[in-house]
Design a protein around this motif. Structure first.
Motif, PDB file in Angstrom:
ATOM      1  N   GLY A 128       0.790  -1.225   0.000  1.00  0.00           N
ATOM      2  CA  GLY A 128       0.000   0.000   0.000  1.00  0.00           C
ATOM      3  C   GLY A 128       0.817   1.267   0.000  1.00  0.00           C
ATOM      4  O   GLY A 128       0.339   2.313   0.454  1.00  0.00           O
ATOM      5  N   SER A 129       2.042   1.220  -0.527  1.00  0.00           N
ATOM      6  CA  SER A 129       2.874   2.415  -0.642  1.00  0.00           C
ATOM      7  C   SER A 129       2.776   2.981  -2.056  1.00  0.00           C
ATOM      8  O   SER A 129       3.034   2.275  -3.032  1.00  0.00           O
ATOM      9  CB  SER A 129       4.334   2.085  -0.330  1.00  0.00           C
ATOM     10  OG  SER A 129       4.494   1.681   1.009  1.00  0.00           O
ATOM     11  N   TYR A 130       2.388   4.245  -2.131  1.00  0.00           N
ATOM     12  CA  TYR A 130       2.358   4.919  -3.431  1.00  0.00           C
ATOM     13  C   TYR A 130       3.752   5.485  -3.690  1.00  0.00           C
ATOM     14  O   TYR A 130       4.240   6.344  -2.949  1.00  0.00           O
ATOM     15  CB  TYR A 130       1.319   6.033  -3.447  1.00  0.00           C
ATOM     16  CG  TYR A 130       1.414   6.902  -4.683  1.00  0.00           C
ATOM     17  CD1 TYR A 130       1.114   6.381  -5.935  1.00  0.00           C
ATOM     18  CD2 TYR A 130       1.823   8.228  -4.602  1.00  0.00           C
ATOM     19  CE1 TYR A 130       1.223   7.161  -7.071  1.00  0.00           C
ATOM     20  CE2 TYR A 130       1.931   9.015  -5.733  1.00  0.00           C
ATOM     21  CZ  TYR A 130       1.632   8.481  -6.959  1.00  0.00           C
ATOM     22  OH  TYR A 130       1.748   9.252  -8.091  1.00  0.00           O
ATOM     23  N   MET A 131       4.404   5.005  -4.761  1.00  0.00           N
ATOM     24  CA  MET A 131       5.794   5.340  -5.016  1.00  0.00           C
ATOM     25  C   MET A 131       5.961   6.499  -6.001  1.00  0.00           C
ATOM     26  O   MET A 131       7.057   7.068  -6.112  1.00  0.00           O
ATOM     27  CB  MET A 131       6.530   4.108  -5.557  1.00  0.00           C
ATOM     28  CG  MET A 131       6.418   2.881  -4.660  1.00  0.00           C
ATOM     29  SD  MET A 131       6.975   3.180  -2.954  1.00  0.00           S
ATOM     30  CE  MET A 131       8.711   3.512  -3.224  1.00  0.00           C
ATOM     31  N   GLY A 132       4.910   6.851  -6.737  1.00  0.00           N
ATOM     32  CA  GLY A 132       5.013   7.876  -7.769  1.00  0.00           C
ATOM     33  C   GLY A 132       4.773   7.267  -9.137  1.00  0.00           C
ATOM     34  O   GLY A 132       4.157   6.218  -9.266  1.00  0.00           O
ATOM     35  N   GLY A 133       5.272   7.920 -10.172  1.00  0.00           N
ATOM     36  CA  GLY A 133       5.038   7.418 -11.525  1.00  0.00           C
ATOM     37  C   GLY A 133       5.557   8.372 -12.569  1.00  0.00           C
ATOM     38  O   GLY A 133       6.677   8.862 -12.456  1.00  0.00           O
ATOM     39  N   GLY A 134       4.754   8.673 -13.577  1.00  0.00           N
ATOM     40  CA  GLY A 134       5.198   9.534 -14.667  1.00  0.00           C
ATOM     41  C   GLY A 134       4.048  10.274 -15.316  1.00  0.00           C
ATOM     42  O   GLY A 134       2.878   9.892 -15.179  1.00  0.00           O
ATOM     43  N   ILE A 135       4.388  11.345 -16.015  1.00  0.00           N
ATOM     44  CA  ILE A 135       3.408  12.177 -16.725  1.00  0.00           C
ATOM     45  C   ILE A 135       3.909  12.383 -18.147  1.00  0.00           C
ATOM     46  O   ILE A 135       5.069  12.749 -18.353  1.00  0.00           O
ATOM     47  CB  ILE A 135       3.226  13.552 -16.054  1.00  0.00           C
ATOM     48  CG1 ILE A 135       2.874  13.406 -14.564  1.00  0.00           C
ATOM     49  CG2 ILE A 135       2.159  14.370 -16.783  1.00  0.00           C
ATOM     50  CD1 ILE A 135       2.913  14.716 -13.799  1.00  0.00           C
ATOM     51  N   ALA A 136       3.051  12.138 -19.123  1.00  0.00           N
ATOM     52  CA  ALA A 136       3.424  12.323 -20.526  1.00  0.00           C
ATOM     53  C   ALA A 136       2.256  12.941 -21.287  1.00  0.00           C
ATOM     54  O   ALA A 136       1.124  13.012 -20.778  1.00  0.00           O
ATOM     55  CB  ALA A 136       3.811  10.980 -21.154  1.00  0.00           C
ATOM     56  N   LEU A 137       2.536  13.379 -22.496  1.00  0.00           N
ATOM     57  CA  LEU A 137       1.485  13.926 -23.348  1.00  0.00           C
ATOM     58  C   LEU A 137       0.471  12.848 -23.702  1.00  0.00           C
ATOM     59  O   LEU A 137       0.831  11.711 -23.996  1.00  0.00           O
ATOM     60  CB  LEU A 137       2.085  14.474 -24.638  1.00  0.00           C
ATOM     61  CG  LEU A 137       3.075  15.640 -24.529  1.00  0.00           C
ATOM     62  CD1 LEU A 137       3.615  15.966 -25.910  1.00  0.00           C
ATOM     63  CD2 LEU A 137       2.428  16.854 -23.903  1.00  0.00           C
ATOM     64  N   GLY A 138      -0.807  13.227 -23.691  1.00  0.00           N
ATOM     65  CA  GLY A 138      -1.840  12.331 -24.177  1.00  0.00           C
ATOM     66  C   GLY A 138      -1.866  12.303 -25.697  1.00  0.00           C
ATOM     67  O   GLY A 138      -1.174  13.079 -26.377  1.00  0.00           O
ATOM     68  N   LEU A 139      -2.677  11.406 -26.248  1.00  0.00           N
ATOM     69  CA  LEU A 139      -2.701  11.230 -27.706  1.00  0.00           C
ATOM     70  C   LEU A 139      -3.055  12.519 -28.435  1.00  0.00           C
ATOM     71  O   LEU A 139      -2.377  12.910 -29.400  1.00  0.00           O
ATOM     72  CB  LEU A 139      -3.700  10.122 -28.069  1.00  0.00           C
ATOM     73  CG  LEU A 139      -3.382   8.721 -27.552  1.00  0.00           C
ATOM     74  CD1 LEU A 139      -4.504   7.756 -27.928  1.00  0.00           C
ATOM     75  CD2 LEU A 139      -2.044   8.230 -28.107  1.00  0.00           C
ATOM     76  N   ARG A 140      -4.097  13.196 -27.994  1.00  0.00           N
ATOM     77  CA  ARG A 140      -4.537  14.406 -28.704  1.00  0.00           C
ATOM     78  C   ARG A 140      -3.545  15.552 -28.514  1.00  0.00           C
ATOM     79  O   ARG A 140      -3.379  16.390 -29.407  1.00  0.00           O
ATOM     80  CB  ARG A 140      -5.938  14.792 -28.239  1.00  0.00           C
ATOM     81  CG  ARG A 140      -7.004  13.847 -28.773  1.00  0.00           C
ATOM     82  CD  ARG A 140      -8.332  13.970 -28.042  1.00  0.00           C
ATOM     83  NE  ARG A 140      -9.267  12.958 -28.522  1.00  0.00           N
ATOM     84  CZ  ARG A 140      -9.250  11.689 -28.118  1.00  0.00           C
ATOM     85  NH1 ARG A 140      -8.360  11.285 -27.221  1.00  0.00           N
ATOM     86  NH2 ARG A 140     -10.120  10.819 -28.597  1.00  0.00           N
ATOM     87  N   MET A 141      -2.898  15.604 -27.371  1.00  0.00           N
ATOM     88  CA  MET A 141      -1.867  16.624 -27.169  1.00  0.00           C
ATOM     89  C   MET A 141      -0.700  16.405 -28.115  1.00  0.00           C
ATOM     90  O   MET A 141      -0.133  17.364 -28.660  1.00  0.00           O
ATOM     91  CB  MET A 141      -1.393  16.593 -25.714  1.00  0.00           C
ATOM     92  CG  MET A 141      -2.412  17.107 -24.718  1.00  0.00           C
ATOM     93  SD  MET A 141      -1.807  16.986 -23.013  1.00  0.00           S
ATOM     94  CE  MET A 141      -0.559  18.258 -23.027  1.00  0.00           C
ATOM     95  N   LYS A 142      -0.326  15.153 -28.334  1.00  0.00           N
ATOM     96  CA  LYS A 142       0.765  14.851 -29.268  1.00  0.00           C
ATOM     97  C   LYS A 142       0.392  15.245 -30.693  1.00  0.00           C
ATOM     98  O   LYS A 142       1.184  15.847 -31.426  1.00  0.00           O
ATOM     99  CB  LYS A 142       1.119  13.363 -29.207  1.00  0.00           C
ATOM    100  CG  LYS A 142       1.827  12.933 -27.934  1.00  0.00           C
ATOM    101  CD  LYS A 142       2.178  11.454 -27.986  1.00  0.00           C
ATOM    102  CE  LYS A 142       2.946  11.029 -26.746  1.00  0.00           C
ATOM    103  NZ  LYS A 142       3.334   9.605 -26.777  1.00  0.00           N
ATOM    104  N   LEU A 143      -0.827  14.885 -31.098  1.00  0.00           N
ATOM    105  CA  LEU A 143      -1.276  15.221 -32.446  1.00  0.00           C
ATOM    106  C   LEU A 143      -1.325  16.736 -32.645  1.00  0.00           C
ATOM    107  O   LEU A 143      -0.897  17.263 -33.682  1.00  0.00           O
ATOM    108  CB  LEU A 143      -2.645  14.602 -32.708  1.00  0.00           C
ATOM    109  CG  LEU A 143      -2.691  13.072 -32.790  1.00  0.00           C
ATOM    110  CD1 LEU A 143      -4.137  12.591 -32.802  1.00  0.00           C
ATOM    111  CD2 LEU A 143      -1.941  12.558 -34.005  1.00  0.00           C
TER     112      LEU A 143
END
Length: 239
Positions: A128-143
């Protein structure tokens, strides 16, 4: 008596109405001025509001609640251990997704992809430890970015379920780069996390979850309402 969870996102607001632990109704609207009357004309036992964009006061002021209204922030008590180094900058939707994952799969290592305006991933360990993760552009943002920051590339605004890996026109090449590239990106994360957590559970939520469901490797659980359920678990933990 019923409870409500409100998730104010970048492009719109989702809400879920709960009776006990059951999500009995959910919906979507854009802008505080468009809050449905089924919310404003109803009195709830408790409520939780989370926002990554707008001031939550504009929403909490429209709610009729007999008990508590929880505004999710870094100060809010959580049913998971938050190990994020800068909790004050952590998106409330991200921690809600993590809580939802731990609720559905306690004792399992979980990787959550929330495929919306942005694509985020969250890693929650079996304890039950939240370690973090990542953030990236979504599909429509990339397009949109390809069109906005170049001189001649067209704006592709449709996301087909089937697309060529080898594009033979400019539009096909954009679809290949963005769609096939993002699928490979997510599959790469699954591989990386599977190496450190062999019993990994992979969960998809967000508006584009359906697009990725059949394209990711291994067994994938699609839980569109994961953030709302996570918010409700946080609310339950605080009242």
């Amino acid at each position: 008596m019923q409870r409500i969870a409100v998730d104010v996102g970048n492009t719109g607001t989702k809400y879920g109405i709960f009776e006990g632990n059951d999500l009995i109704k959910q919906g979507y609207f854009q802008g505080v001025e468009n809050i449905p009357v089924e919310i404003t004309n109803h009195t709830f036992e408790h409520a939780i509001v989370a926002s990554v964009s707008a001031d939550t006061a504009a929403y909490t002021s429209r709610l009729s609640v007999t008990g508590n209204i929880v505004t999710l922030s870094e100060q809010t008590a959580l049913p998971v251990l938050n190990k994020y180094k800068t909790p004050q900058t952590l998106g409330v939707d991200r921690i809600a997704a993590a809580v939802g994952a731990y609720y559905f799969f306690p004792g399992r290592n979980c990787l959550v992809f929330d495929a919306g305006t942005a694509i985020t991933h969250e890693f929650i360990t079996s304890d039950g430890s939240y370690m973090g993760g990542g953030i990236a552009l979504g599909l429509r943002m990339k397009l949109k970015a390809l069109h906005t920051f170049t001189q001649r590339l067209p704006l592709v605004d449709q996301i087909p379920d089937n697309f060529p890996v080898t594009g033979q026109t400019t539009q096909e090449s954009i679809l290949s780069g963005v769609l096939a590239g993002t699928v490979a990106e997510l599959n790469g994360f699954i591989q990386l996390y599977s190496e450190k957590a062999p019993d990994l559970v992979v969960i998809l939520c967000g508006g584009d979850a359906g697009f990725f469901e059949s394209k990711l490797k291994g067994r994938i659980f699609v839980i569109p309402e994961l953030v709302l359920i996570g918010l409700h678990r946080i609310l339950t933990y605080n009242v």
